[in-house]
Design an enzyme around this catalytic site. Structure first.
Site, PDB file in Angstrom:
ATOM      1  N   GLY A 251      59.064-107.377  -1.925  1.00 45.59           N
ATOM      2  CA  GLY A 251      59.001-106.104  -2.660  1.00 45.59           C
ATOM      3  C   GLY A 251      59.283-104.938  -1.727  1.00 45.59           C
ATOM      4  O   GLY A 251      58.695-104.845  -0.660  1.00 45.59           O
TER       5      GLY A 251
ATOM      6  N   ARG B  64      64.361-111.516  -2.770  1.00 49.72           N
ATOM      7  CA  ARG B  64      63.585-112.747  -2.613  1.00 49.72           C
ATOM      8  C   ARG B  64      64.597-113.850  -2.281  1.00 49.72           C
ATOM      9  O   ARG B  64      65.795-113.695  -2.556  1.00 49.72           O
ATOM     10  CB  ARG B  64      62.789-113.006  -3.865  1.00 49.72           C
TER      11      ARG B  64
ATOM     12  N   GLY C 150      55.817-108.077   3.132  1.00 47.71           N
ATOM     13  CA  GLY C 150      54.423-108.288   2.755  1.00 47.71           C
ATOM     14  C   GLY C 150      53.984-109.715   3.027  1.00 47.71           C
ATOM     15  O   GLY C 150      54.630-110.462   3.787  1.00 47.71           O
ATOM     16  N   ASP C 151      52.923-110.078   2.360  1.00 47.95           N
ATOM     17  CA  ASP C 151      52.288-111.384   2.560  1.00 47.95           C
ATOM     18  C   ASP C 151      53.282-112.558   2.457  1.00 47.95           C
ATOM     19  O   ASP C 151      53.317-113.442   3.322  1.00 47.95           O
ATOM     20  CB  ASP C 151      51.194-111.476   1.474  1.00 47.95           C
ATOM     21  N   GLY C 152      54.120-112.550   1.417  1.00 46.84           N
ATOM     22  CA  GLY C 152      55.078-113.643   1.218  1.00 46.84           C
ATOM     23  C   GLY C 152      56.083-113.700   2.363  1.00 46.84           C
ATOM     24  O   GLY C 152      56.380-114.782   2.897  1.00 46.84           O
TER      25      GLY C 152
ATOM     26  N   THR D 232      54.540-102.949   2.355  1.00 47.09           N
ATOM     27  CA  THR D 232      54.239-103.322   0.969  1.00 47.09           C
ATOM     28  C   THR D 232      53.374-102.239   0.343  1.00 47.09           C
ATOM     29  O   THR D 232      52.465-101.728   1.001  1.00 47.09           O
ATOM     30  CB  THR D 232      53.505-104.683   0.874  1.00 47.09           C
TER      31      THR D 232
ATOM     32  N   ASP E 264      51.237-102.686  -1.837  1.00 52.78           N
ATOM     33  CA  ASP E 264      49.967-103.243  -2.329  1.00 52.78           C
ATOM     34  C   ASP E 264      48.779-103.063  -1.380  1.00 52.78           C
ATOM     35  O   ASP E 264      47.631-103.196  -1.799  1.00 52.78           O
ATOM     36  CB  ASP E 264      50.129-104.748  -2.613  1.00 52.78           C
TER      37      ASP E 264
ATOM     38  N   ASP F 177      47.670-105.064   0.765  1.00 53.42           N
ATOM     39  CA  ASP F 177      46.853-106.282   0.668  1.00 53.42           C
ATOM     40  C   ASP F 177      46.922-107.139   1.926  1.00 53.42           C
ATOM     41  O   ASP F 177      46.686-108.345   1.876  1.00 53.42           O
ATOM     42  CB  ASP F 177      47.278-107.108  -0.557  1.00 53.42           C
TER      43      ASP F 177
ATOM     44  N   GLY G 134      49.998-103.587  -7.736  1.00 57.91           N
ATOM     45  CA  GLY G 134      49.061-104.017  -6.691  1.00 57.91           C
ATOM     46  C   GLY G 134      48.946-105.520  -6.560  1.00 57.91           C
ATOM     47  O   GLY G 134      48.135-106.002  -5.779  1.00 57.91           O
ATOM     48  N   ARG G 135      49.744-106.256  -7.335  1.00 59.12           N
ATOM     49  CA  ARG G 135      49.674-107.729  -7.333  1.00 59.12           C
ATOM     50  C   ARG G 135      48.236-108.186  -7.568  1.00 59.12           C
ATOM     51  O   ARG G 135      47.664-107.909  -8.597  1.00 59.12           O
ATOM     52  CB  ARG G 135      50.238-108.288  -6.023  1.00 59.12           C
TER      53      ARG G 135
ATOM     54  N   SER H 266      39.512 -86.344 -23.530  1.00 64.59           N
ATOM     55  CA  SER H 266      40.432 -87.330 -22.967  1.00 64.59           C
ATOM     56  C   SER H 266      39.644 -88.305 -22.093  1.00 64.59           C
ATOM     57  O   SER H 266      38.583 -87.968 -21.554  1.00 64.59           O
ATOM     58  CB  SER H 266      41.503 -86.639 -22.121  1.00 64.59           C
TER      59      SER H 266
ATOM     60  N   GLN I 106      56.533 -96.673  -9.098  1.00 67.12           N
ATOM     61  CA  GLN I 106      55.619 -96.649  -7.941  1.00 67.12           C
ATOM     62  C   GLN I 106      56.273 -97.170  -6.662  1.00 67.12           C
ATOM     63  O   GLN I 106      55.758 -96.976  -5.569  1.00 67.12           O
ATOM     64  CB  GLN I 106      54.374 -97.497  -8.227  1.00 67.12           C
TER      65      GLN I 106
HETATM   66  P1  ADP Z   1      56.313-109.979  -0.230  1.00 64.41           P
HETATM   67  O1  ADP Z   1      56.748-110.107   1.187  1.00 64.41           O
HETATM   68  O2  ADP Z   1      56.520-108.615  -0.775  1.00 64.41           O
HETATM   69  O3  ADP Z   1      54.898-110.521  -0.433  1.00 64.41           O
HETATM   70  P2  ADP Z   1      57.441-112.332  -1.675  1.00 64.41           P
HETATM   71  O4  ADP Z   1      56.118-112.993  -1.911  1.00 64.41           O
HETATM   72  O5  ADP Z   1      58.368-112.241  -2.795  1.00 64.41           O
HETATM   73  O6  ADP Z   1      57.316-110.845  -1.114  1.00 64.41           O
HETATM   74  O7  ADP Z   1      58.155-113.135  -0.499  1.00 64.41           O
HETATM   75  C1  ADP Z   1      59.406-112.710   0.021  1.00 64.41           C
HETATM   76  C2  ADP Z   1      60.192-113.888   0.509  1.00 64.41           C
HETATM   77  O8  ADP Z   1      59.502-114.526   1.596  1.00 64.41           O
HETATM   78  C3  ADP Z   1      60.408-115.004  -0.505  1.00 64.41           C
HETATM   79  O9  ADP Z   1      61.463-114.751  -1.400  1.00 64.41           O
HETATM   80  C4  ADP Z   1      60.753-116.175   0.414  1.00 64.41           C
HETATM   81  O10 ADP Z   1      62.089-116.092   0.862  1.00 64.41           O
HETATM   82  C5  ADP Z   1      59.818-115.903   1.597  1.00 64.41           C
HETATM   83  N1  ADP Z   1      58.591-116.703   1.431  1.00 64.41           N
HETATM   84  C6  ADP Z   1      57.525-116.442   0.666  1.00 64.41           C
HETATM   85  N2  ADP Z   1      56.610-117.433   0.730  1.00 64.41           N
HETATM   86  C7  ADP Z   1      57.128-118.373   1.565  1.00 64.41           C
HETATM   87  C8  ADP Z   1      56.685-119.644   2.057  1.00 64.41           C
HETATM   88  N3  ADP Z   1      55.507-120.165   1.699  1.00 64.41           N
HETATM   89  N4  ADP Z   1      57.501-120.312   2.911  1.00 64.41           N
HETATM   90  C9  ADP Z   1      58.689-119.796   3.300  1.00 64.41           C
HETATM   91  N5  ADP Z   1      59.170-118.610   2.865  1.00 64.41           N
HETATM   92  C10 ADP Z   1      58.406-117.900   2.027  1.00 64.41           C
END
Ligand code: ADP
Length: 335
Positions: free
Chosen positions: A14, A75, A105-107, A129, A131, A133, A174-175, A224, A262
Site C-alpha cells: 500500500g 503487490r 509495510g508489514d507484508g 504505511t 496504518d 501498525d 487501518g487494516r 449531530s 486517505q
Molecule cells: P504492505 O507492505 O503494505 O503490508 P502487502 O501485504 O500487500 O503490503 O505486501 C506487499 C508485497 O509483499 C506482496 O504483494 C508480496 O509481494 C510481498 N509479500 C507479502 N507477504 C509475503 C510473504 N509472506 N512472503 C513473501 N513475500 C510477501
C-alpha cells in the site's frame, strides 16, 4: 567489510504519502557518499523483472511534496513463492547490488525476510504505511497525513451532520489496526469510535452503540453524532452496520466510507521530516554494514529493529489515549 558500491531501493504494498520524501533522502545521501543507487519499479515486480531506473538528483527534485511514489508500488504474488525469491536474488546478484532498501509495510517486510533466505546482501526496511501498525517506529511514514486527511473530511461531515442533526458512521482505513480510527476520533471530537481495541466482539457492540447514542441524545438533546469505524471491524462492512442499526434499533444513520482519499495528497510536514530522517538513516545504516533491520524512530531516537521482530510485537494503542476518548464521551444513563 566489503565497500558499499551499489544500492537498490523499491516501494512495495500500500502506498503512503511521504514515500517520495524517503526516496529523495536515500538517493541524495547515497550520492553524497558516492554510492550508485537504482530504483526498482512497481515493488517486487520490478525486482523480479530487472525493471529499474538509475536514480540521481534530477529524479528526486520536486518530489518531497508529492503523494504516491515515483517508483510506483504494487503487490506481487510471484514474489511470495520460493521460486520468485530465488529469481529476485539472481537479479540482485546480476546487477551487483550490495544492499536493497524496501519502503513498505508489514507484508513487504515479510517479503524482505523471505528474500534474506535466498540472498546474502544487506536488506534494510523503511516503514512506509498509513496504518501505523509496525513495531520499531512510533509512527510510520504516511500515518500523519492519512489522519490529517480524514480529520479534514470529517470536519466537513460534521457541518452537514450539524445542519440536519444527523448521525454519521464514518469508516476510516487501518487494516487490522485502530491507530487511524482512534487518532481521527480524538481529533474530530467524534462521539464514538469502533476499533479493534474496544474490547468487545462486534456483535456485542450493537447494544452499547445504541445505548451511547440514546444517552447522548437524552443528555445533550438531538444533535449531530459521529461514529468513527475502523475498516474490517464490522464483519460485513460499515454499510451493513448502518442497516443493522436501522433495522434493529430504528436508528437512522448515514454511512460514509472515506476509502482511498486517505492514501493520497501532499504529505504533512511530520511525514516529510520522518521520511527524510529514515531515508538518511537507512543509507548510514547500510554504510555501517547493517543487515536485516528496519530503521524507525522511537521516542525521538533513530532505532534499528530486526525485521523478524516487527510483526510479532504488533504495537498497541496507548491505553491513555483510548481512555481519554472514552471518558470525554461518557454519557451516563438518563433515566
Ligand atoms: P504492505 O507492505 O503494505 O503490508 P502487502 O501485504 O500487500 O503490503 O505486501 C506487499 C508485497 O509483499 C506482496 O504483494 C508480496 O509481494 C510481498 N509479500 C507479502 N507477504 C509475503 C510473504 N509472506 N512472503 C513473501 N513475500 C510477501
Amino acid at each position: 567489510m566489503k565497500k558499499l558500491q551499489r544500492l537498490a531501493i523499491l516501494t512495495s504494498g500500500g502506498d503512503a504519502p511521504g514515500m517520495n520524501a524517503a526516496i529523495r533522502a536515500a538517493v541524495l545521501t547515497a550520492k553524497h557518499h558516492s554510492i550508485e543507487i537504482i530504483g526498482f519499479l512497481h515493488g517486487y515486480n520490478g525486482l523480479l523483472k530487472a525493471d529499474y531506473q538509475m536514480l540521481g538528483e534530477a529524479q528526486v527534485q520536486d518530489i518531497i511534496h508529492r503523494g504516491g511514489t515515483i517508483l510506483k508500488s504494487a503487490r506481487c504474488a510471484e514474489f511470495k513463492t520460493q521460486q520468485g525469491q530465488i529469481q529476485a536474488a539472481r537479479v540482485l546478484d546480476k546487477l551487483a547490488i550490495d544492499c536493497l532498501i524496501v519502503i513498505g509495510g508489514d507484508g513487504s517486510f515479510k517479503g524482505a525476510r523471505a528474500l534474506s533466505q535466498q540472498w546474502n546482501g544487506q536488506i534494510i526496511g523503511i516503514p512506509g504505511t498509513i496504518d501505523n501498525d509496525l513495531a520499531g517506529s512510533d509512527n510510520t511514514i504516511g500515518f500523519a497525513t492519512a489522519v490529517d486527511t480524514a480529520v479534514n473530511a470529517i470536519d466537513k461531515i460534521r457541518d452537514t451532520a450539524n445542519a440536519f442533526e444527523r448521525i454519521f458512521l464514518v469508516e476510516v482505513m487501518g487494516r487490522e489496526s485502530g491507530y487511524i480510527a482512534m487518532s481521527v476520533a480524538i481529533a474530530t471530537a467524534a462521539e464514538q469510535v469502533l476499533t479493534f481495541e474496544s474490547h468487545q466482539l462486534p456483535s456485542e457492540q450493537i447494544d452499547s452503540i445504541v445505548n451511547h447514542i440514546t444517552n447522548a441524545q437524552a443528555n445533550r438533546g438531538v444533535s449531530s453524532y459521529i461514529i468513527v469505524v475502523a475498516e474490517n471491524l464490522w464483519p460485513k462492512g460499515t454499510l451493513d452496520l448502518a442497516n443493522v442499526l436501522s433495522q434493529q434499533a430504528n436508528i437512522d444513520c448515514q454511512p460514509c466510507i472515506l476509502g482511498h482519499i486517505q492514501r493520497g495528497g501532499s504529505p504533512v510536514y511530520q511525514d516529510r521530516i520522518l521520511a527524510t530522517k529514515l531515508g538518511v538513516a537507512a543509507i548510514e545504516a547500510a554504510l555501517d554494514g547493517a543487515h536485516y533491520v528496519m530503521m524507525g524512530e522511537v521516542s525521538n531516537t533513530i532505532t534499528a529493529t530486526a525485521l523478524d521482530k516487527l510483526p510479532m510485537s504488533q504495537k498497541h494503542i496507548d491505553e491513555f489515549m483510548f481512555n481519554a476518548q472514552q471518558s470525554i464521551f461518557e454519557f451516563h444513563d438518563y433515566k
